[in-house]
Design a protein around this motif. Structure first.
Motif, PDB file in Angstrom:
ATOM      1  N   ARG A  57       7.672   2.424 -10.242  1.00 31.06           N
ATOM      2  CA  ARG A  57       6.989   2.496  -8.991  1.00 31.06           C
ATOM      3  C   ARG A  57       5.328   1.930  -9.251  1.00 31.06           C
ATOM      4  O   ARG A  57       4.747   2.272 -10.116  1.00 31.06           O
ATOM      5  CB  ARG A  57       6.787   4.116  -8.429  1.00 31.06           C
ATOM      6  N   MET A  58       4.820   1.369  -8.226  1.00 28.22           N
ATOM      7  CA  MET A  58       3.645   0.789  -8.093  1.00 28.22           C
ATOM      8  C   MET A  58       2.970   0.510  -6.870  1.00 28.22           C
ATOM      9  O   MET A  58       3.811   0.523  -5.930  1.00 28.22           O
ATOM     10  CB  MET A  58       3.506  -0.315  -9.049  1.00 28.22           C
ATOM     11  N   ARG A  59       1.721   0.693  -6.738  1.00 28.80           N
ATOM     12  CA  ARG A  59       1.030   0.150  -5.451  1.00 28.80           C
ATOM     13  C   ARG A  59       0.634  -1.203  -5.586  1.00 28.80           C
ATOM     14  O   ARG A  59       0.077  -1.775  -6.227  1.00 28.80           O
ATOM     15  CB  ARG A  59      -0.163   1.044  -5.032  1.00 28.80           C
ATOM     16  N   ASP A  60       1.066  -1.974  -4.461  1.00 27.20           N
ATOM     17  CA  ASP A  60       0.610  -3.300  -4.411  1.00 27.20           C
ATOM     18  C   ASP A  60      -0.814  -3.468  -3.923  1.00 27.20           C
ATOM     19  O   ASP A  60      -1.485  -2.381  -3.848  1.00 27.20           O
ATOM     20  CB  ASP A  60       1.487  -4.248  -3.297  1.00 27.20           C
ATOM     21  N   ARG A  61      -1.383  -4.765  -3.845  1.00 32.33           N
ATOM     22  CA  ARG A  61      -3.029  -4.938  -3.363  1.00 32.33           C
ATOM     23  C   ARG A  61      -3.175  -4.077  -2.049  1.00 32.33           C
ATOM     24  O   ARG A  61      -4.426  -3.624  -1.974  1.00 32.33           O
ATOM     25  CB  ARG A  61      -3.139  -6.234  -3.403  1.00 32.33           C
ATOM     26  N   GLU A  62      -2.273  -3.847  -1.250  1.00 28.33           N
ATOM     27  CA  GLU A  62      -2.651  -3.304   0.183  1.00 28.33           C
ATOM     28  C   GLU A  62      -2.478  -1.921  -0.151  1.00 28.33           C
ATOM     29  O   GLU A  62      -2.829  -1.044   0.973  1.00 28.33           O
ATOM     30  CB  GLU A  62      -1.649  -3.888   1.060  1.00 28.33           C
ATOM     31  N   GLY A  63      -2.124  -1.388  -1.166  1.00 27.26           N
ATOM     32  CA  GLY A  63      -1.996   0.111  -1.255  1.00 27.26           C
ATOM     33  C   GLY A  63      -0.393   0.628  -0.943  1.00 27.26           C
ATOM     34  O   GLY A  63      -0.346   1.765  -1.033  1.00 27.26           O
ATOM     35  N   ASN A  64       0.498  -0.501  -0.797  1.00 29.52           N
ATOM     36  CA  ASN A  64       1.685   0.226  -0.419  1.00 29.52           C
ATOM     37  C   ASN A  64       2.504   0.531  -1.825  1.00 29.52           C
ATOM     38  O   ASN A  64       2.319  -0.139  -2.610  1.00 29.52           O
ATOM     39  CB  ASN A  64       2.464  -0.903   0.492  1.00 29.52           C
ATOM     40  N   LEU A  65       3.324   1.643  -1.417  1.00 26.03           N
ATOM     41  CA  LEU A  65       4.140   1.742  -2.573  1.00 26.03           C
ATOM     42  C   LEU A  65       5.348   0.962  -2.630  1.00 26.03           C
ATOM     43  O   LEU A  65       6.061   0.647  -1.783  1.00 26.03           O
ATOM     44  CB  LEU A  65       4.628   3.301  -2.425  1.00 26.03           C
ATOM     45  N   ARG A  66       5.540   0.291  -3.890  1.00 30.24           N
ATOM     46  CA  ARG A  66       6.993  -0.667  -4.440  1.00 30.24           C
ATOM     47  C   ARG A  66       7.690   0.349  -5.060  1.00 30.24           C
ATOM     48  O   ARG A  66       6.880   0.913  -6.107  1.00 30.24           O
ATOM     49  CB  ARG A  66       6.455  -1.831  -4.740  1.00 30.24           C
ATOM     50  N   GLN A  67       8.965   0.392  -4.952  1.00 25.76           N
ATOM     51  CA  GLN A  67       9.654   0.860  -5.753  1.00 25.76           C
ATOM     52  C   GLN A  67      11.199   0.343  -6.102  1.00 25.76           C
ATOM     53  O   GLN A  67      11.620  -0.172  -5.107  1.00 25.76           O
ATOM     54  CB  GLN A  67       9.986   2.490  -4.955  1.00 25.76           C
ATOM     55  N   VAL A  68      11.471   0.192  -7.414  1.00 27.90           N
ATOM     56  CA  VAL A  68      12.649  -0.479  -7.360  1.00 27.90           C
ATOM     57  C   VAL A  68      13.417   0.308  -8.720  1.00 27.90           C
ATOM     58  O   VAL A  68      12.735   0.864  -9.757  1.00 27.90           O
ATOM     59  CB  VAL A  68      12.229  -1.941  -8.251  1.00 27.90           C
ATOM     60  N   ASP A  69      14.627   0.364  -8.345  1.00 26.48           N
ATOM     61  CA  ASP A  69      15.732   1.189  -9.430  1.00 26.48           C
ATOM     62  C   ASP A  69      16.303  -0.004 -10.413  1.00 26.48           C
ATOM     63  O   ASP A  69      16.833  -0.979 -10.009  1.00 26.48           O
ATOM     64  CB  ASP A  69      16.664   1.994  -8.891  1.00 26.48           C
ATOM     65  N   VAL A  70      16.131   0.432 -11.795  1.00 23.77           N
ATOM     66  CA  VAL A  70      16.786  -0.608 -12.855  1.00 23.77           C
ATOM     67  C   VAL A  70      17.321   0.477 -14.034  1.00 23.77           C
ATOM     68  O   VAL A  70      16.885   1.334 -14.122  1.00 23.77           O
ATOM     69  CB  VAL A  70      15.687  -1.385 -13.272  1.00 23.77           C
ATOM     70  N   ASP A  71      18.413  -0.341 -14.279  1.00 26.30           N
ATOM     71  CA  ASP A  71      18.811   0.210 -15.571  1.00 26.30           C
ATOM     72  C   ASP A  71      18.315  -0.831 -16.934  1.00 26.30           C
ATOM     73  O   ASP A  71      18.385  -1.912 -16.608  1.00 26.30           O
ATOM     74  CB  ASP A  71      20.613   0.100 -15.584  1.00 26.30           C
ATOM     75  N   GLU A  95      21.859  -7.434 -13.447  1.00 30.97           N
ATOM     76  CA  GLU A  95      20.966  -8.522 -12.319  1.00 30.97           C
ATOM     77  C   GLU A  95      20.247  -7.433 -11.597  1.00 30.97           C
ATOM     78  O   GLU A  95      20.698  -6.242 -11.270  1.00 30.97           O
ATOM     79  CB  GLU A  95      22.079  -9.058 -11.549  1.00 30.97           C
ATOM     80  N   SER A  96      19.066  -7.683 -11.663  1.00 33.74           N
ATOM     81  CA  SER A  96      18.180  -6.786 -10.559  1.00 33.74           C
ATOM     82  C   SER A  96      17.230  -7.871  -9.878  1.00 33.74           C
ATOM     83  O   SER A  96      16.152  -7.991 -10.299  1.00 33.74           O
ATOM     84  CB  SER A  96      17.534  -5.828 -11.194  1.00 33.74           C
ATOM     85  N   ALA A  97      17.694  -8.603  -8.792  1.00 31.79           N
ATOM     86  CA  ALA A  97      16.953  -9.430  -8.086  1.00 31.79           C
ATOM     87  C   ALA A  97      15.385  -8.485  -7.577  1.00 31.79           C
ATOM     88  O   ALA A  97      14.569  -9.504  -7.507  1.00 31.79           O
ATOM     89  CB  ALA A  97      17.809 -10.159  -6.527  1.00 31.79           C
ATOM     90  N   GLU A  98      15.909  -7.439  -7.213  1.00 27.88           N
ATOM     91  CA  GLU A  98      14.439  -6.680  -6.920  1.00 27.88           C
ATOM     92  C   GLU A  98      13.434  -6.584  -7.770  1.00 27.88           C
ATOM     93  O   GLU A  98      12.171  -6.848  -7.534  1.00 27.88           O
ATOM     94  CB  GLU A  98      15.020  -5.279  -6.476  1.00 27.88           C
ATOM     95  N   TYR A  99      13.968  -6.315  -8.919  1.00 31.77           N
ATOM     96  CA  TYR A  99      12.858  -6.257 -10.051  1.00 31.77           C
ATOM     97  C   TYR A  99      12.328  -7.519 -10.393  1.00 31.77           C
ATOM     98  O   TYR A  99      11.074  -7.483 -10.634  1.00 31.77           O
ATOM     99  CB  TYR A  99      13.551  -5.566 -11.348  1.00 31.77           C
ATOM    100  N   VAL A 100      13.112  -8.492 -10.297  1.00 35.44           N
ATOM    101  CA  VAL A 100      12.677  -9.555 -10.600  1.00 35.44           C
ATOM    102  C   VAL A 100      11.504 -10.250  -9.781  1.00 35.44           C
ATOM    103  O   VAL A 100      10.624 -10.542  -9.767  1.00 35.44           O
ATOM    104  CB  VAL A 100      13.966 -10.895 -10.868  1.00 35.44           C
ATOM    105  N   ARG A 101      11.913 -10.034  -8.613  1.00 32.66           N
ATOM    106  CA  ARG A 101      10.847 -10.418  -7.335  1.00 32.66           C
ATOM    107  C   ARG A 101       9.710  -9.440  -7.620  1.00 32.66           C
ATOM    108  O   ARG A 101       8.555  -9.945  -7.218  1.00 32.66           O
ATOM    109  CB  ARG A 101      11.634  -9.920  -6.023  1.00 32.66           C
ATOM    110  N   LEU A 102       9.739  -8.327  -8.020  1.00 32.59           N
ATOM    111  CA  LEU A 102       8.585  -7.593  -8.085  1.00 32.59           C
ATOM    112  C   LEU A 102       7.651  -8.203  -9.355  1.00 32.59           C
ATOM    113  O   LEU A 102       6.277  -8.280  -8.929  1.00 32.59           O
ATOM    114  CB  LEU A 102       8.941  -5.983  -8.840  1.00 32.59           C
ATOM    115  N   ILE A 103       8.401  -8.507 -10.434  1.00 28.07           N
ATOM    116  CA  ILE A 103       7.318  -9.042 -11.280  1.00 28.07           C
ATOM    117  C   ILE A 103       6.882 -10.446 -11.104  1.00 28.07           C
ATOM    118  O   ILE A 103       5.583 -11.010 -11.140  1.00 28.07           O
ATOM    119  CB  ILE A 103       8.232  -9.528 -12.685  1.00 28.07           C
ATOM    120  N   GLU A 104       7.648 -11.293 -10.157  1.00 30.61           N
ATOM    121  CA  GLU A 104       7.349 -12.475  -9.796  1.00 30.61           C
ATOM    122  C   GLU A 104       5.859 -12.507  -8.813  1.00 30.61           C
ATOM    123  O   GLU A 104       5.172 -13.354  -8.719  1.00 30.61           O
ATOM    124  CB  GLU A 104       8.350 -13.468  -9.169  1.00 30.61           C
ATOM    125  N   GLY A 105       6.132 -11.311  -7.973  1.00 35.07           N
ATOM    126  CA  GLY A 105       5.061 -11.031  -6.977  1.00 35.07           C
ATOM    127  C   GLY A 105       3.709 -10.810  -7.823  1.00 35.07           C
ATOM    128  O   GLY A 105       2.753 -11.309  -7.494  1.00 35.07           O
TER     129      GLY A 105
END
Length: 114
Positions: A57-71, A95-105
């Motif tokens: 869980r983290m907040r992005d620059r706009e202050g929105n909460l981003r949440q990704v589940d990973v193993d 595979e976790s496309a969502e997690y990878v997207r979070l890191i790429e962001g």
């Protein structure tokens, strides 16, 4: 082994919260992250070889909460006597496309700021 992707490290340790999603309890923070895993900083030693079901869980620059589940599976762990945290090298399982997207962001934001 060569790292496939460089790590993103944080000046503020407490930006990315890592929870156990089965128990819904905070277990620590990400010390650094990459597309293939993270360094987990926590108060308890993680057993190498153990598989954790995590919620990132983290907040992005706009202050929105981003949440990704990973193993992730623990590759190594040690106590950092300087910080008092236990550190664990966690590798993404499956595979976790969502997690990878979070890191790429995050990488993109870094480049824009630099």
């Amino acid at each position: 082994p060569m790292r496939q992707s460089s790590r993103i490290t944080f000046r503020s340790t407490f930006r990315i919260k890592i929870s156990d999603r089965e128990r819904d309890t905070l277990i620590g923070y990400a010390g650094d992250v990459s597309e293939c895993g993270m360094k987990l900083l926590s108060d308890a030693l993680v057993e190498p070889g153990s598989m954790l079901k995590l919620r990132v869980r983290m907040r992005d620059r706009e202050g929105n909460l981003r949440q990704v589940d990973v193993d992730m599976v623990c590759q190594w762990s040690q106590e950092n006597t300087r910080t008092g945290f236990f550190e664990a090298g966690m590798a993404l399982q499956g595979e976790s496309a969502e997690y990878v997207r979070l890191i790429e962001g995050m990488r993109k934001l870094r480049k824009e700021k630099a």
